[in-house]
Scaffold this active site. Structure first.
Site, PDB file in Angstrom:
ATOM      1  N   LYS A 228       9.471   3.060 -11.033  1.00  0.00           N
ATOM      2  CA  LYS A 228      10.177   4.323 -10.763  1.00  0.00           C
ATOM      3  C   LYS A 228      11.584   4.329 -11.328  1.00  0.00           C
ATOM      4  O   LYS A 228      12.152   3.294 -11.671  1.00  0.00           O
ATOM      5  CB  LYS A 228      10.178   4.614  -9.251  1.00  0.00           C
ATOM      6  CG  LYS A 228       8.842   5.205  -8.798  1.00  0.00           C
ATOM      7  CD  LYS A 228       8.830   5.644  -7.354  1.00  0.00           C
ATOM      8  CE  LYS A 228       7.454   6.219  -7.006  1.00  0.00           C
ATOM      9  NZ  LYS A 228       7.339   6.514  -5.566  1.00  0.00           N
ATOM     10  N   ARG A 262       2.170  -0.045  -3.442  1.00  0.00           N
ATOM     11  CA  ARG A 262       1.492   0.853  -4.389  1.00  0.00           C
ATOM     12  C   ARG A 262       2.066   0.577  -5.779  1.00  0.00           C
ATOM     13  O   ARG A 262       3.243   0.852  -6.019  1.00  0.00           O
ATOM     14  CB  ARG A 262       1.715   2.313  -3.975  1.00  0.00           C
ATOM     15  CG  ARG A 262       1.047   3.337  -4.890  1.00  0.00           C
ATOM     16  CD  ARG A 262       1.343   4.759  -4.420  1.00  0.00           C
ATOM     17  NE  ARG A 262       0.720   5.746  -5.289  1.00  0.00           N
ATOM     18  CZ  ARG A 262       1.262   6.194  -6.409  1.00  0.00           C
ATOM     19  NH1 ARG A 262       2.448   5.786  -6.802  1.00  0.00           N
ATOM     20  NH2 ARG A 262       0.625   7.091  -7.150  1.00  0.00           N
TER      21      ARG A 262
HETATM   22  C1  8Y4 Z   1       6.846   5.800 -13.462  1.00  0.00           C
HETATM   23  C2  8Y4 Z   1       5.614   5.806 -12.916  1.00  0.00           C
HETATM   24  C3  8Y4 Z   1       7.840   6.523 -12.864  1.00  0.00           C
HETATM   25  C4  8Y4 Z   1       5.344   6.534 -11.775  1.00  0.00           C
HETATM   26  C5  8Y4 Z   1       7.566   7.251 -11.727  1.00  0.00           C
HETATM   27  C6  8Y4 Z   1       6.318   7.252 -11.161  1.00  0.00           C
HETATM   28  C7  8Y4 Z   1       4.206   7.541  -4.175  1.00  0.00           C
HETATM   29  C8  8Y4 Z   1       2.958   8.102  -3.892  1.00  0.00           C
HETATM   30  C9  8Y4 Z   1       3.573   8.676  -5.896  1.00  0.00           C
HETATM   31  C10 8Y4 Z   1       4.830   6.757  -3.164  1.00  0.00           C
HETATM   32  C11 8Y4 Z   1       2.910   7.191  -1.791  1.00  0.00           C
HETATM   33  C12 8Y4 Z   1       5.155   7.887  -9.081  1.00  0.00           C
HETATM   34  C13 8Y4 Z   1       1.343   9.576  -5.123  1.00  0.00           C
HETATM   35  C14 8Y4 Z   1       5.132   9.049  -8.156  1.00  0.00           C
HETATM   36  N1  8Y4 Z   1       4.572   7.899  -5.434  1.00  0.00           N
HETATM   37  N2  8Y4 Z   1       2.304   7.934  -2.723  1.00  0.00           N
HETATM   38  N3  8Y4 Z   1       2.575   8.817  -4.990  1.00  0.00           N
HETATM   39  N4  8Y4 Z   1       4.145   6.609  -1.991  1.00  0.00           N
HETATM   40  N5  8Y4 Z   1       2.312   6.987  -0.599  1.00  0.00           N
HETATM   41  N6  8Y4 Z   1       6.102   8.036 -10.043  1.00  0.00           N
HETATM   42  O1  8Y4 Z   1       5.947   6.236  -3.295  1.00  0.00           O
HETATM   43  O2  8Y4 Z   1       4.414   6.957  -8.976  1.00  0.00           O
HETATM   44  S1  8Y4 Z   1       3.544   9.440  -7.455  1.00  0.00           S
END
Ligand code: 8Y4
Length: 283
Positions: A228, A262
């Site tokens: 992130k 996750r």
């Molecule tokens: C690079 C890759 C940069 C991915 C940002 C991202 C969470 C979640 C997401 C979380 C739970 C993400 C569906 C966002 N984040 N579910 N989901 N907790 N429970 N961004 O932190 O991965 S999506």
């Protein structure tokens, strides 16, 4: 005590999640941009292969999502979301001994995914959509409640909090109460502070530092920080260069008692978790 009421074994449909050791949840995005064309069957097969690789690497959960929650992402209709997610849930349920988590806020997707063999509902909107509390209650599945304010498209526009910790805690307490009213027992809930959702870098770092305080709520914690922007902002790395930062935070989260991580990089994170377990098991 029977298995179904052992607090360290969370029933997830036909499987149980062992909460005595930290568990790794692998991320599986089913959006058109993540698997290039070739049609729906090719997309389903590519998703299944990715899920299998994460399962072999040690993921006990696979989080299947068909709606991008990235800031600025286009909205997906419930039908489109269902068409993306359902074949993948069905394929994984038929092929792999893994708990399928469905990343959705859409009641129809919750119901259909549960019918097809999903074991957990992961809703970044904490069941606030019309009909979501009832759909989740009827599924009988555990639910991950995550803190977010507003909607993904606008949530990063100058988020302000008097105190991020009490805000997140208060939000989760309110959603736990809404679940109780809807007939979802507290024993079915997992809690998540929602890193990167309506939060500045300072909010995210403060929340992480004080992650332990969320144990007061009495439920297992899920942490999602993999790749992130809070890592990118601290280290100055684009998304492809955030693995070591992600692993540092994974180790720290486990040290602070997080039960579920996750992540994108399952094999690497499993190594971290196993190494921590080896030290913890020493005399
Ligand atoms: C690079 C890759 C940069 C991915 C940002 C991202 C969470 C979640 C997401 C979380 C739970 C993400 C569906 C966002 N984040 N579910 N989901 N907790 N429970 N961004 O932190 O991965 S999506």
């Amino acid at each position: 005590m029977s298995d179904s009421c052992n607090p360290n074994r969370l029933p997830c449909g036909s499987r149980f999640l062992d909460l005595t050791h930290p568990q790794v949840m692998g991320i599986l995005n089913i959006t058109p941009d993540s698997f290039s064309d070739g049609g729906r069957y090719a997309q389903r097969d590519a998703a299944l292969r990715h899920a299998e690789a994460m399962w072999r690497a040690g993921a006990s959960l696979i989080d299947v999502g068909g709606e991008s929650t990235r800031p600025g992402a286009l909205a997906v209709s419930p039908i489109e979301e269902l068409e993306r997610v359902a074949p993948v849930v069905e394929a994984i349920a038929g092929e792999l001994d893994v708990i399928i988590s469905v990343d959705t806020s859409t009641p129809a997707v919750m119901r259909e995914a549960a019918r097809l063999g999903a074991g957990l509902i992961n809703d970044v909107r904490s069941l606030q959509r019309e009909g979501a509390l009832d759909a989740a209650a009827d599924s009988g599945l555990p639910v991950c409640l995550m803190h977010m304010r507003g909607e993904p498209t606008t949530m990063q526009q100058d988020p302000r909090y008097a105190d991020i910790l009490s805000e997140v805690r208060g939000f989760l307490v309110e959603r736990m109460a809404a679940c109780a009213t809807a007939g979802i027992a507290a024993e079915r809930l997992i809690l998540d502070p929602g890193f990167g959702f309506a939060k500045t870098l300072e909010h995210n770092l403060r929340l992480f530092k004080h992650l332990e305080s969320l144990h007061e709520l009495g439920r297992p914690l899920l942490v999602g920080v993999s790749r992130k922007s809070m890592i990118g902002r601290v280290l100055g790395h684009e998304v492809g260069g955030r693995l070591y930062g992600s692993l540092a935070l994974a180790a720290l989260a486990v040290g602070k008692g997080a039960q579920i991580l996750r992540v994108h990089d399952v094999a690497e994170t499993v190594d971290v978790v196993r190494m921590l377990a080896a030290v913890a098991a020493a005399e």
